[in-house]
Design a protein around this motif. Sequence first.
Motif, mmCIF file in Angstrom:
data_model
loop_
_atom_site.group_PDB
_atom_site.id
_atom_site.type_symbol
_atom_site.label_atom_id
_atom_site.label_comp_id
_atom_site.label_asym_id
_atom_site.label_seq_id
_atom_site.Cartn_x
_atom_site.Cartn_y
_atom_site.Cartn_z
ATOM 1 N N GLY A 235 93.746 53.654 43.547
ATOM 2 C CA GLY A 235 93.487 52.423 43.597
ATOM 3 C C GLY A 235 93.747 51.779 45.027
ATOM 4 O O GLY A 235 94.251 52.654 45.862
ATOM 5 N N ALA A 236 93.466 50.731 45.175
ATOM 6 C CA ALA A 236 93.699 49.933 46.606
ATOM 7 C C ALA A 236 93.765 48.631 46.631
ATOM 8 O O ALA A 236 93.689 47.975 45.459
ATOM 9 N N SER A 237 94.359 48.007 47.554
ATOM 10 C CA SER A 237 94.579 46.595 47.404
ATOM 11 C C SER A 237 93.343 46.197 48.418
ATOM 12 O O SER A 237 92.519 46.832 48.783
ATOM 13 N N ARG A 238 93.166 44.906 47.968
ATOM 14 C CA ARG A 238 91.796 44.183 48.531
ATOM 15 C C ARG A 238 91.985 44.472 50.073
ATOM 16 O O ARG A 238 90.945 44.346 50.768
ATOM 17 N N ALA A 239 93.061 44.231 50.825
ATOM 18 C CA ALA A 239 92.967 44.316 52.290
ATOM 19 C C ALA A 239 92.367 45.457 52.767
ATOM 20 O O ALA A 239 91.674 45.527 53.693
ATOM 21 N N VAL A 240 92.603 46.681 51.910
ATOM 22 C CA VAL A 240 92.192 47.685 52.451
ATOM 23 C C VAL A 240 90.705 48.062 52.045
ATOM 24 O O VAL A 240 89.829 48.696 52.865
ATOM 25 N N VAL A 241 90.322 47.458 51.225
ATOM 26 C CA VAL A 241 88.843 47.509 50.723
ATOM 27 C C VAL A 241 87.942 46.865 51.780
ATOM 28 O O VAL A 241 86.958 46.931 52.190
ATOM 29 N N ASP A 242 88.475 45.514 51.964
ATOM 30 C CA ASP A 242 88.018 44.408 52.947
ATOM 31 C C ASP A 242 87.574 45.122 54.452
ATOM 32 O O ASP A 242 86.819 44.900 54.949
ATOM 33 N N ALA A 243 88.682 46.110 54.668
ATOM 34 C CA ALA A 243 88.618 46.546 55.879
ATOM 35 C C ALA A 243 87.673 47.900 55.896
ATOM 36 O O ALA A 243 87.353 48.623 56.933
ATOM 37 N N GLY A 244 87.203 48.106 54.823
ATOM 38 C CA GLY A 244 86.219 49.080 54.443
ATOM 39 C C GLY A 244 86.660 50.480 54.397
ATOM 40 O O GLY A 244 86.028 51.481 54.602
ATOM 41 N N TRP A 245 88.119 50.835 54.359
ATOM 42 C CA TRP A 245 88.957 51.809 54.198
ATOM 43 C C TRP A 245 88.636 52.573 52.897
ATOM 44 O O TRP A 245 88.355 53.836 52.719
ATOM 45 N N ARG A 246 88.348 51.799 51.795
ATOM 46 C CA ARG A 246 88.052 52.363 50.414
ATOM 47 C C ARG A 246 87.116 51.640 49.931
ATOM 48 O O ARG A 246 86.729 50.211 49.995
ATOM 49 N N PRO A 247 86.433 52.132 48.836
ATOM 50 C CA PRO A 247 85.230 51.464 48.090
ATOM 51 C C PRO A 247 85.691 50.476 47.156
ATOM 52 O O PRO A 247 86.829 50.531 46.780
ATOM 53 N N HIS A 248 85.005 49.506 46.937
ATOM 54 C CA HIS A 248 85.231 48.261 46.075
ATOM 55 C C HIS A 248 85.945 48.702 44.532
ATOM 56 O O HIS A 248 86.540 48.035 44.041
ATOM 57 N N ALA A 249 85.191 49.772 44.158
ATOM 58 C CA ALA A 249 85.280 49.975 42.959
ATOM 59 C C ALA A 249 86.673 50.488 42.632
ATOM 60 O O ALA A 249 87.359 50.717 41.387
ATOM 61 N N GLU A 250 87.604 50.738 43.673
ATOM 62 C CA GLU A 250 89.060 51.005 43.622
ATOM 63 C C GLU A 250 89.917 49.972 43.734
ATOM 64 O O GLU A 250 91.197 50.007 43.645
ATOM 65 N N GLN A 251 89.343 48.695 43.997
ATOM 66 C CA GLN A 251 90.140 47.494 44.234
ATOM 67 C C GLN A 251 90.753 47.052 42.954
ATOM 68 O O GLN A 251 90.071 46.825 41.784
ATOM 69 N N VAL A 252 92.165 47.079 42.889
ATOM 70 C CA VAL A 252 93.083 46.545 42.095
ATOM 71 C C VAL A 252 93.356 45.208 42.328
ATOM 72 O O VAL A 252 93.831 44.675 43.452
ATOM 73 N N GLY A 253 93.375 44.227 41.286
ATOM 74 C CA GLY A 253 93.721 42.678 41.511
ATOM 75 C C GLY A 253 92.820 41.857 40.652
ATOM 76 O O GLY A 253 91.829 42.027 40.104
#
Length: 325
Positions: A235-253
């Motif tokens: 999973g990932a926080s939104r900060a890292v998804v917004d930064a493009g480090w991880r795909p949106h499908a992994e965003q928790v929140g």
Amino acid sequence: MSIIAYAEQRDGVFRKSAFEVVRKASELARELGLPFYAVVIGSGLTEVAPSLGAYGAERVLLIDQPELASFAPAAYAKALSAAAEAKRARLVLVPATAQGKDIAPRLAVRLDAAFAPDVTGLRVENGSLVAVRPVYSGKAFATLAFEAERQVISLRPNVFPAGAPEDDRRAQVEPFAVSIEEADLRGRALEIVASAGKLDVAEADIVVSGGRGLKGPENFWMIEELAALLGGAVGASRAVVDAGWRPHAEQVGQTGKVVTPKLYVAVGISGAIQHLAGMSGSKVIVAINKDPEAPIFQVADYGIVGDAFEVVPQLIEVLKKTVHP
Ligand SMILES: Cc1cc2nc3c(=O)[nH]c(=O)nc-3n(C[C@H](O)[C@H](O)[C@H](O)COP(=O)(O)OP(=O)(O)OC[C@H]3O[C@@H](n4cnc5c(N)ncnc54)[C@H](O)[C@@H]3O)c2cc1C
């Protein structure tokens, strides 16, 4: 009149959200004194359809046709609305998954029904339904009552408990045929790429999430390796998804996915309220953060105050030696 619940499956396996929708529909049906049907759409599902009985379905309408083998939103909405018409459904429940989000609005238009998407609360008050849903990106909650005779409501995954299955209970299956035309199949899923070989964070029993404390996408190997050793999803926080480090499908929140795993490991995640909204229902929460004041520690069952770059590799080593020697 009746209640209908769409039980989503993929490759013949029901999604967790299918059980949640079925369980909620069975509870509402009991309260409203209405019959309830779970609807299963696809191809080659005769064997799996009765298993919905374990989550409270007594009857399943099975729309099993080769042309419905892959997901086609228009065709699926048509099939579901035909089932709703045939059973004079007052309420149709759909999971607010990617698939459900595609079907539900089409269905509401077809049935001329009121539509409440992505609800997080649903109850009966004086014989009428009352739904609660987050608005303004979750900053407030709206309570909805309905005037239309029919309602289509999508349930946010991982919010409504599916409960323990009663594995020996089987539902009675009623085959139901729908006429699907070429035009209904113009848009359809040809291949599902994103989740190939990966566990969906919303479905996993164990989730290991990384945040901005990981410093960059190249360091997520630690999260991936820890997740793999534990048999969990990343999973990932939104900060890292917004930064493009991880795909949106992994965003928790709040604006990502809500997860309720048995174990949630948060690495380098501060624990902002919007992140907590997606994971605080996890059974056991482990937080690894170098700041002892990080808000994540307020919800954590176990906290490790330390540098992720020292702690996580050590955990990986220990797991390699003990769990997977
Ligand atoms: C409307 C709205 C919706 C939102 N929806 C979501 C959502 O769905 N999901 C979500 O996650 N956020 C969401 N946010 C964003 C949220 O407010 C936070 O900005 C975000 O969660 C912060 O991500 P983070 O914890 O990874 O980063 P940061 O807040 O930057 O925290 C990084 C953490 O890592 C720690 N750290 C740094 N270095 C190390 C190290 N070497 N080892 C260990 N720890 C370290 C720091 O102490 C810090 O606590 C939303 C915001 C808004 C306004």
